[in-house]
Design an enzyme around this catalytic site. Structure first.
Site, PDB file in Angstrom:
ATOM      1  N   CYS A  87      39.649  49.076  43.751  1.00 52.59           N
ATOM      2  CA  CYS A  87      38.906  49.683  42.885  1.00 52.59           C
ATOM      3  C   CYS A  87      39.808  50.611  41.780  1.00 52.59           C
ATOM      4  O   CYS A  87      39.402  51.097  40.921  1.00 52.59           O
ATOM      5  CB  CYS A  87      37.553  50.526  43.386  1.00 52.59           C
ATOM      6  N   HIS A 336      30.368  49.655  37.922  1.00 57.89           N
ATOM      7  CA  HIS A 336      31.565  49.651  38.443  1.00 57.89           C
ATOM      8  C   HIS A 336      32.009  48.196  38.699  1.00 57.89           C
ATOM      9  O   HIS A 336      32.120  47.722  39.705  1.00 57.89           O
ATOM     10  CB  HIS A 336      31.468  50.125  39.822  1.00 57.89           C
TER      11      HIS A 336
END
Lengths: 389, 389
Positions: A87, A336
């Protein structure tokens, strides 16, 4: 080492974008950044793209070449490099772009990030994301990310008295900010009650404590600071770029409520920018779960360890508060798309520093910080940006 | 921009390494590079690792953090970054490491590459490798890599009269070199006949025209050139690092027998090093298939277009010939763990320039070149190294 500036930014909407492919998303973000910078494709010297799991999500690797090709830049044979750190892929792509400009190897560089997560079923997505943790010691035990962050939350609650209401207040604040961001996946308010009454994913984390699965892309155009004003009246200067690693597995940490990678990267970043946490006017931090934002504002030195939940509930991190956090809506409400997030954070900081953030504008913003995390803290990357060089 | 040098190298054996995991392989290569450089772990400022498809091969992303952790470097919180560009992942990791040192962001950097390809069945491997090509326009049509390179070979034969015997001579030469490399996957001779009589994979490419599926890892230690002699009496200097993109799909190329990415990157590299192809004493080139080596020596300017097959058959590229190519055995005989290959090429050049290449030593080697390709030419990265700065 040359100073570096952002001279253009672009971002797609974030969300479940059924009608857009991975390649279309990145090109949309890239073109909008190029147009924002007012440059032509032939001026670009290199591309860096953050992407976590093209191999699993779209069965495509070699993402750098794909991006250069579909952006119409293959005819210029521009070097294009994919960077991956789960991420934090976007944040590291941005950092590599900055280093490339700083080195003198390249002048005008596009650093972007993209992820297309909704083309596969949710079990595949969850398993692909679990590859950001230690497959051999966490993944195969069934410890997916909500479970790992739930353990962090549980210990934080036990040790510091953090409450479920305090966790929920992070989500409520980020949804409020997202409502003012036309690119956000969720542009609506939620209440403390709606978080607490939402389905439990991994106790104490409800589904509204978790960031969503998203598609999206973002990009910035970087240039040497000394020429930035040739391209724009509102350059945003990179005052620091710092990165650190922690253990890949949560169980190997000294303390699971502190991300050492964040602490170390933050210290380096503050030293490099010659500022302290008090000089930061606002920040985009990695709120993949509500507890992650609470740990982040502690680890970044904005509040003392253990006080993150309390100050969040009291409004210190809201727009208008002492240090607004995640004005974009954060990972929670803006969405996200994992490879895109770290770059989107820089896009938000740039828009704020230029005074172009509309209803969510932070008054008098001079210095902003981005904080992007890979996995449960195996990687952290921090950037500090300023209106002045 | 600071000049950069290699002060240490390490490489595992390449092959089907059933008893070694991905993480063990990288650590073995890294430790051997660190020992070769005579430095301690605490001296390392950053790691870069090339890896193509951890997500598919070992269900693990976030490879940078994994590597830092398992190398025992997490306690130093060293920044660690994975770079991916299909089979050029290693070459790009090396390049990012060089740029990081050149920029002044870091002093001592380890650039490595690793791939563990034999933990999954061969169909999964083939499909994972096909993700280096354009999934939407090539992969879904069944065009895997032997098929793509077979089309290149077929046109090269048609246009330039290249023969199957000439293709086979590349494999025979590389096996001969591999026999003298104790790290090589295949350390035995083959004959032209054994190539021509081996099973046909994609006409005109026989199985012995193809590089194998391999496990392995390699690493180099980089330092600023001005301090390199503090660490070693035989530093190897980076004279150029250049990268270019081509179209991802073969069918979009101007000419499929020329990799424009190679041509453009080579021109940049020669300009940067202030040399011409004639100044290169020997090279490691990307022979994923025999035809790829033939195209490479043409595109790099060592011979005229169309003459690559002829000169290979005549021995120009053998050790002792005018320009020895793939003294390590190349991808064909040394093996091709895709993320590791680009770095292994630099390991071989370093050993040759230090005079440590044993039976395969090139006499009087002063300047060597590496050429690493992603996909069918979507990415090319070229480095030139010298004994003198």
């Amino acid at each position: 080492m040359r100073d570096v500036a952002i001279i253009g930014v672009g971002c797609t909407e974030f969300g479940e974008l059924w009608d857009k492919s991975f390649r279309e998303l990145f090109v949309e973000a890239g073109i909008s950044a190029i147009e924002d910078a007012g440059i032509q494709g032939g001026k670009i010297d290199a591309l860096y793209v953050g992407n976590m799991s093209g191999g699993r999500f779209i069965e495509q690797e070699h993402i750098g070449s794909l991006i250069a090709d579909y952006a119409g830049l293959a005819s210029f044979n521009i070097p294009s490099t994919r960077v991956e750190a789960a991420c934090a892929s976007g944040g590291l792509a941005l950092r590599q772009g900055i280093i490339a400009v700083a080195s003198g190897y390249h002048d005008i560089v596009i650093a972007g990030g993209a992820e297309k997560m909704t083309d596969v079923d949710v079990e595949t997505t969850t398993d692909a994301l679990a590859a950001a943790a230690d497959r051999e010691w966490e993944g195969v035990m069934g410890a997916t990310f909500p479970g790992l962050y739930a353990m962090i939350a549980r210990l934080h609650m036990h040790r510091y008295g953090t409450t479920s209401e305090q966790l929920a207040s992070v989500a409520v604040k980020n949804h409020h900010n997202g409502m003012m961001n036309p690119k956000a996946q969720f542009q609506h308010e939620i209440s403390i009650d709606s978080v607490l009454n939402s389905v439990m994913i991994a106790d104490p984390l409800h589904v509204f404590d978790c960031s969503p699965i998203s598609d999206g892309a973002s990009a910035v155009v970087l240039a040497p600071a000394e020429v930035a004003r040739k391209y724009t009246d509102t350059p945003v200067y990179v005052k620091a770029s710092a990165q650190a690693s922690g253990t890949l597995s949560l169980h190997d940490r000294r303390d699971i409520t502190t991300l050492d990678a964040t602490v170390v990267a933050a210290k380096k970043a503050y030293d490099m920018a010659k500022v302290t946490p008090r000089d930061i006017d606002f920040a985009e931090v990695h709120d993949c779960f509500t507890i992650a934002e609470i740990c982040a504002i502690e680890d970044l030195g904005f509040v003392k360890k253990g006080e993150g939940g309390k100050v969040s509930q009291e409004g210190m991190t809201a727009i208008g508060g002492k240090i607004p956090i995640n004005t974009s809506g954060g990972l929670k409400a803006c969405g996200h798309p994992v490879g895109a997030t770290g770059v989107k954070q820089a896009v938000e900081i740039t828009m704020q520093l230029r005074g172009e953030a509309g209803k969510r504008q932070v008054d008098g913003a001079e210095i902003g910080l981005t904080h992007n995390v890979g996995g449960s803290g195996g990687t952290a990357v921090i950037h500090i940006f300023g209106r002045e060089r």
